[in-house]
Design a protein around this motif. Structure first.
Motif, PDB file in Angstrom:
ATOM      1  N   SER A 101      -3.999  -4.460   4.055  1.00 35.89           N
ATOM      2  CA  SER A 101      -2.793  -3.794   3.575  1.00 35.89           C
ATOM      3  C   SER A 101      -3.144  -2.798   2.484  1.00 35.89           C
ATOM      4  O   SER A 101      -4.246  -2.827   1.899  1.00 35.89           O
ATOM      5  N   VAL A 102      -2.205  -1.915   2.204  1.00 37.01           N
ATOM      6  CA  VAL A 102      -2.369  -0.961   1.110  1.00 37.01           C
ATOM      7  C   VAL A 102      -2.646  -1.702  -0.199  1.00 37.01           C
ATOM      8  O   VAL A 102      -3.570  -1.372  -0.949  1.00 37.01           O
ATOM      9  N   ALA A 103      -1.822  -2.711  -0.480  1.00 37.27           N
ATOM     10  CA  ALA A 103      -1.991  -3.469  -1.723  1.00 37.27           C
ATOM     11  C   ALA A 103      -3.362  -4.123  -1.790  1.00 37.27           C
ATOM     12  O   ALA A 103      -4.014  -4.123  -2.845  1.00 37.27           O
ATOM     13  N   ALA A 104      -3.836  -4.681  -0.671  1.00 35.63           N
ATOM     14  CA  ALA A 104      -5.136  -5.346  -0.663  1.00 35.63           C
ATOM     15  C   ALA A 104      -6.270  -4.357  -0.905  1.00 35.63           C
ATOM     16  O   ALA A 104      -7.253  -4.672  -1.583  1.00 35.63           O
ATOM     17  N   ASN A 105      -6.155  -3.146  -0.349  1.00 38.96           N
ATOM     18  CA  ASN A 105      -7.164  -2.116  -0.598  1.00 38.96           C
ATOM     19  C   ASN A 105      -7.253  -1.789  -2.081  1.00 38.96           C
ATOM     20  O   ASN A 105      -8.349  -1.645  -2.638  1.00 38.96           O
ATOM     21  N   ALA A 137       2.738  -3.330   1.678  1.00 35.45           N
ATOM     22  CA  ALA A 137       2.556  -4.384   2.678  1.00 35.45           C
ATOM     23  C   ALA A 137       2.032  -3.850   4.014  1.00 35.45           C
ATOM     24  O   ALA A 137       1.632  -4.636   4.875  1.00 35.45           O
ATOM     25  N   ARG A 138       2.014  -2.543   4.191  1.00 36.59           N
ATOM     26  CA  ARG A 138       1.576  -1.964   5.467  1.00 36.59           C
ATOM     27  C   ARG A 138       0.057  -1.871   5.531  1.00 36.59           C
ATOM     28  O   ARG A 138      -0.617  -1.712   4.520  1.00 36.59           O
ATOM     29  N   LYS A 139      -0.470  -1.969   6.740  1.00 33.98           N
ATOM     30  CA  LYS A 139      -1.906  -1.799   6.920  1.00 33.98           C
ATOM     31  C   LYS A 139      -2.283  -0.349   6.687  1.00 33.98           C
ATOM     32  O   LYS A 139      -1.592   0.577   7.121  1.00 33.98           O
ATOM     33  N   ALA A 140      -3.412  -0.147   6.023  1.00 39.86           N
ATOM     34  CA  ALA A 140      -3.848   1.213   5.697  1.00 39.86           C
ATOM     35  C   ALA A 140      -4.059   2.054   6.951  1.00 39.86           C
ATOM     36  O   ALA A 140      -3.796   3.257   6.956  1.00 39.86           O
ATOM     37  N   ASP A 142      -2.356   2.163   9.532  1.00 36.89           N
ATOM     38  CA  ASP A 142      -1.098   2.589  10.156  1.00 36.89           C
ATOM     39  C   ASP A 142      -0.453   3.768   9.419  1.00 36.89           C
ATOM     40  O   ASP A 142       0.596   4.250   9.847  1.00 36.89           O
ATOM     41  N   LEU A 143      -1.051   4.239   8.346  1.00 38.18           N
ATOM     42  CA  LEU A 143      -0.452   5.288   7.539  1.00 38.18           C
ATOM     43  C   LEU A 143      -0.827   6.676   8.044  1.00 38.18           C
ATOM     44  O   LEU A 143      -1.850   6.858   8.726  1.00 38.18           O
ATOM     45  N   SER A 144      -0.027   7.665   7.667  1.00 37.10           N
ATOM     46  CA  SER A 144      -0.368   9.053   7.954  1.00 37.10           C
ATOM     47  C   SER A 144      -1.540   9.475   7.059  1.00 37.10           C
ATOM     48  O   SER A 144      -1.885   8.787   6.083  1.00 37.10           O
ATOM     49  N   VAL A 145      -2.149  10.624   7.376  1.00 36.81           N
ATOM     50  CA  VAL A 145      -3.259  11.128   6.571  1.00 36.81           C
ATOM     51  C   VAL A 145      -2.813  11.353   5.134  1.00 36.81           C
ATOM     52  O   VAL A 145      -3.507  10.979   4.181  1.00 36.81           O
ATOM     53  N   GLY A 146      -1.637  11.941   4.956  1.00 34.89           N
ATOM     54  CA  GLY A 146      -1.140  12.193   3.608  1.00 34.89           C
ATOM     55  C   GLY A 146      -0.906  10.911   2.825  1.00 34.89           C
ATOM     56  O   GLY A 146      -1.187  10.843   1.625  1.00 34.89           O
ATOM     57  N   GLN A 147      -0.390   9.887   3.489  1.00 37.67           N
ATOM     58  CA  GLN A 147      -0.170   8.601   2.820  1.00 37.67           C
ATOM     59  C   GLN A 147      -1.504   7.937   2.460  1.00 37.67           C
ATOM     60  O   GLN A 147      -1.658   7.397   1.366  1.00 37.67           O
ATOM     61  N   GLN A 148      -2.462   7.985   3.398  1.00 35.40           N
ATOM     62  CA  GLN A 148      -3.777   7.403   3.111  1.00 35.40           C
ATOM     63  C   GLN A 148      -4.427   8.093   1.920  1.00 35.40           C
ATOM     64  O   GLN A 148      -5.055   7.440   1.077  1.00 35.40           O
ATOM     65  N   GLN A 149      -4.251   9.393   1.843  1.00 35.20           N
ATOM     66  CA  GLN A 149      -4.822  10.155   0.737  1.00 35.20           C
ATOM     67  C   GLN A 149      -4.267   9.673  -0.599  1.00 35.20           C
ATOM     68  O   GLN A 149      -5.006   9.470  -1.572  1.00 35.20           O
ATOM     69  N   ARG A 150      -2.965   9.446  -0.659  1.00 37.46           N
ATOM     70  CA  ARG A 150      -2.354   9.007  -1.913  1.00 37.46           C
ATOM     71  C   ARG A 150      -2.727   7.569  -2.244  1.00 37.46           C
ATOM     72  O   ARG A 150      -2.885   7.222  -3.421  1.00 37.46           O
ATOM     73  N   VAL A 151      -2.895   6.749  -1.235  1.00 36.44           N
ATOM     74  CA  VAL A 151      -3.372   5.384  -1.477  1.00 36.44           C
ATOM     75  C   VAL A 151      -4.801   5.429  -2.032  1.00 36.44           C
ATOM     76  O   VAL A 151      -5.151   4.661  -2.940  1.00 36.44           O
ATOM     77  N   ALA A 152      -5.623   6.331  -1.509  1.00 31.25           N
ATOM     78  CA  ALA A 152      -6.984   6.478  -2.026  1.00 31.25           C
ATOM     79  C   ALA A 152      -6.969   6.887  -3.494  1.00 31.25           C
ATOM     80  O   ALA A 152      -7.806   6.442  -4.285  1.00 31.25           O
ATOM     81  N   VAL A 153      -6.019   7.725  -3.872  1.00 31.13           N
ATOM     82  CA  VAL A 153      -5.882   8.116  -5.275  1.00 31.13           C
ATOM     83  C   VAL A 153      -5.456   6.914  -6.115  1.00 31.13           C
ATOM     84  O   VAL A 153      -5.997   6.679  -7.213  1.00 31.13           O
TER      85      VAL A 153
END
Length: 239
Positions: A101-105, A137-140, A142-153
């Protein structure tokens, strides 16, 4: 002189003993709190330099100091711990674990950074980056590129790093999305007073930063002179 975030002295690096040098940097200093835009042609050593600054690679000679710690003298787990506690890295490919999940990452970064005593709130970070808390709670994958980028930040910022390194993080975005992303990145990093080194081949982004640095001005490998360096770039003695 302001306190230094980065100080390189006589640094050289090659990938293999039989291969030519990739980097030959006599000296580079970056003051704490600076926002540096690093640019140069593909293959000019930008990513290699970032890996040295993050302590992922070690040079064959010279010293790489980050906030007074010589990373060439720190070995193994101690260097990894220093990186986790002091340096945030945003990779070009984000390097999220797609099945978590995003949180777990993000929590992985908190764990490696020492357990979260000084970590930022994940929900607050996501909100600052224009992501709804429920995305945690979502798996990383499953996210769009833009969402993954912000999670990486968010992962890079969660431990409130003193140094933030970004390696071509906007390469997959269009121009409007790039500008919006950089504003968000700088705003969030500013809340931590982080020193920023942002790498891109797109010079149109340079205006967002207080200092522009052409790698050919500091890297002697290709034999080019420093006559193309921006007037705001200084190579000052370390110390």
């Amino acid at each position: 002189m302001d306190s230094l975030a980065v100080c390189l002295q006589q640094v050289s690096y090659r990938w293999h003993p039989q291969q030519p040098q990739v980097l030959d940097i006599p000296e580079l200093s970056i003051s704490a709190g600076e926002r540096v835009f690093l640019y140069g042609a593909s293959g000019s050593g930008k990513s290699t330099l970032l890996n040295l600054l993050a302590g992922i690679l070690r040079p064959q000679s010279g010293s790489v100091e980050v906030f007074g710690t010589d990373l060439t003298a720190v070995r193994g787990a101690a260097r990894d711990r220093f990186r986790a506690e002091n340096i945030g890295v945003i990779f070009q490919q984000f390097n999220l674990l797609p099945y978590l999940s995003v949180a777990a990452n993000i929590e992985l970064a908190v764990h490696f950074g020492g357990g979260g005593g000084g970590a930022a709130s994940i929900d607050e970070l996501l909100q600052q980056l224009a992501l709804q808390p429920e995305i945690g709670a979502r798996k990383a994958g499953d996210l769009s590129v833009g969402q993954q980028q912000r999670v990486a930040v968010a992962r890079a910022l969660v431990n409130r790093p003193r140094l933030l390194i970004a390696d071509e993080p906007t390469s997959a975005l269009d121009s409007d999305a790039r500008d919006g992303f950089i504003h968000l990145l700088l705003d969030c990093a500013g809340k931590n007073n982080s020193t920023i080194i942002f790498v891109s081949h797109d010079k149109s982004l340079a205006g967002h930063f207080s200092r522009r640095l052409d790698i050919s001005a500091i890297n002697r490998v290709d034999g080019r002179t420093d006559d193309r360096v921006d007037s705001r770039m200084d190579i000052a003695p370390c110390g």
